[in-house]
Design an enzyme around this catalytic site. Structure first.
Site, PDB file in Angstrom:
ATOM      1  N   PHE A  50       6.403  13.984 -22.481  1.00  0.00           N
ATOM      2  CA  PHE A  50       5.819  13.986 -21.135  1.00  0.00           C
ATOM      3  C   PHE A  50       4.858  12.826 -20.882  1.00  0.00           C
ATOM      4  O   PHE A  50       4.015  12.898 -19.991  1.00  0.00           O
ATOM      5  CB  PHE A  50       5.142  15.326 -20.821  1.00  0.00           C
ATOM      6  CG  PHE A  50       6.105  16.473 -20.869  1.00  0.00           C
ATOM      7  CD1 PHE A  50       6.903  16.770 -19.779  1.00  0.00           C
ATOM      8  CD2 PHE A  50       6.231  17.233 -22.015  1.00  0.00           C
ATOM      9  CE1 PHE A  50       7.815  17.819 -19.825  1.00  0.00           C
ATOM     10  CE2 PHE A  50       7.144  18.287 -22.071  1.00  0.00           C
ATOM     11  CZ  PHE A  50       7.932  18.576 -20.976  1.00  0.00           C
ATOM     12  N   ALA A  51       4.982  11.752 -21.648  1.00  0.00           N
ATOM     13  CA  ALA A  51       4.148  10.561 -21.455  1.00  0.00           C
ATOM     14  C   ALA A  51       4.735   9.747 -20.296  1.00  0.00           C
ATOM     15  O   ALA A  51       5.357   8.710 -20.486  1.00  0.00           O
ATOM     16  CB  ALA A  51       4.079   9.733 -22.728  1.00  0.00           C
ATOM     17  N   ASN A  52       4.529  10.269 -19.104  1.00  0.00           N
ATOM     18  CA  ASN A  52       5.071   9.658 -17.894  1.00  0.00           C
ATOM     19  C   ASN A  52       4.012   9.730 -16.801  1.00  0.00           C
ATOM     20  O   ASN A  52       3.291  10.712 -16.697  1.00  0.00           O
ATOM     21  CB  ASN A  52       6.315  10.427 -17.409  1.00  0.00           C
ATOM     22  CG  ASN A  52       7.348  10.600 -18.492  1.00  0.00           C
ATOM     23  OD1 ASN A  52       7.868   9.636 -19.024  1.00  0.00           O
ATOM     24  ND2 ASN A  52       7.639  11.848 -18.841  1.00  0.00           N
ATOM     25  N   HIS A  58       7.675  19.178 -14.321  1.00  0.00           N
ATOM     26  CA  HIS A  58       8.452  18.046 -14.854  1.00  0.00           C
ATOM     27  C   HIS A  58       9.723  17.821 -14.038  1.00  0.00           C
ATOM     28  O   HIS A  58      10.104  16.677 -13.791  1.00  0.00           O
ATOM     29  CB  HIS A  58       8.785  18.278 -16.331  1.00  0.00           C
ATOM     30  CG  HIS A  58       9.420  17.102 -16.991  1.00  0.00           C
ATOM     31  ND1 HIS A  58       8.838  15.854 -17.019  1.00  0.00           N
ATOM     32  CD2 HIS A  58      10.601  16.980 -17.638  1.00  0.00           C
ATOM     33  CE1 HIS A  58       9.631  15.012 -17.666  1.00  0.00           C
ATOM     34  NE2 HIS A  58      10.697  15.678 -18.060  1.00  0.00           N
ATOM     35  N   ASP A  89       8.017   7.365 -20.846  1.00  0.00           N
ATOM     36  CA  ASP A  89       8.353   7.362 -22.261  1.00  0.00           C
ATOM     37  C   ASP A  89       9.815   6.943 -22.430  1.00  0.00           C
ATOM     38  O   ASP A  89      10.517   6.679 -21.449  1.00  0.00           O
ATOM     39  CB  ASP A  89       8.060   8.724 -22.894  1.00  0.00           C
ATOM     40  CG  ASP A  89       8.843   9.876 -22.274  1.00  0.00           C
ATOM     41  OD1 ASP A  89       9.964   9.671 -21.753  1.00  0.00           O
ATOM     42  OD2 ASP A  89       8.335  11.016 -22.316  1.00  0.00           O
ATOM     43  N   HIS A 123       0.831  -1.199   0.000  1.00  0.00           N
ATOM     44  CA  HIS A 123       0.000   0.000   0.000  1.00  0.00           C
ATOM     45  C   HIS A 123       0.867   1.251   0.000  1.00  0.00           C
ATOM     46  O   HIS A 123       1.775   1.382   0.814  1.00  0.00           O
ATOM     47  CB  HIS A 123      -0.929  -0.029   1.220  1.00  0.00           C
ATOM     48  CG  HIS A 123      -1.935   1.062   1.226  1.00  0.00           C
ATOM     49  ND1 HIS A 123      -2.337   1.678   2.369  1.00  0.00           N
ATOM     50  CD2 HIS A 123      -2.633   1.650   0.218  1.00  0.00           C
ATOM     51  CE1 HIS A 123      -3.230   2.603   2.089  1.00  0.00           C
ATOM     52  NE2 HIS A 123      -3.429   2.597   0.784  1.00  0.00           N
TER      53      HIS A 123
END
EC number: 5.4.99.62
Length: 139
Positions: A128-130, A106, A28, A20
């Site tokens: 920014f595909a994170n 970022h 990316d 948990h």
């Protein structure tokens, strides 16, 4: 042979050992990965595997309660950001749980990845595909 969708041994181990509030990152192809964090590198070539495909598979296998993204993601890559938000909303409905969704700069996001149990690198080449996922509980 394993029956569920996730076949990758490293990812299966990660999901099975999450506690948990543990965090893991899906990124990316360009996000810097700290030496101190386990790297699960799925990147094969540009776009393969796609960020959204990896996220979809991991969401089917793990319960999350929190999501962290970079503030720049919606502006720089609005289409993929929208896809991710729609996927998260569908998962909330499916699991009957609500996720906290927050945004960091970022630079702060990259620092936060140091807390991840693992970082899963995709072949995604969209800026920014994170995303950082915080593990929840199924009960």
């Amino acid at each position: 042979m394993k029956k569920t969708a996730l076949l990758n041994a490293e990812l299966s181990h990660l999901v099975a050992t999450l506690g948990h509030t543990d965090e893991y990152t899906v990124c990316d192809a360009g996000l810097p990965i700290p030496e101190s964090v386990q790297r699960i590198d799925l990147a094969l070539t540009h776009g393969i595997p796609a960020f959204i495909d990896v996220v979809t598979t991991l969401l089917a296998e793990s319960q999350i309660e929190g999501v962290i993204m970079a503030e720049e993601f919606p502006q720089v890559s609005p289409e993929l950001h929208t896809q991710l938000r729609e996927l998260l909303h569908a998962e909330e409905r499916r699991s009957a749980k609500t996720f906290t969704i927050s945004y960091l700069s970022h630079e702060a996001f990259k620092i936060r990845t140091h807390q991840s149990r693992a970082i899963v690198r995709t072949g995604e080449c969209t800026g920014f595909a994170n995303v950082i996922f915080q593990a929840g509980v199924v009960f």
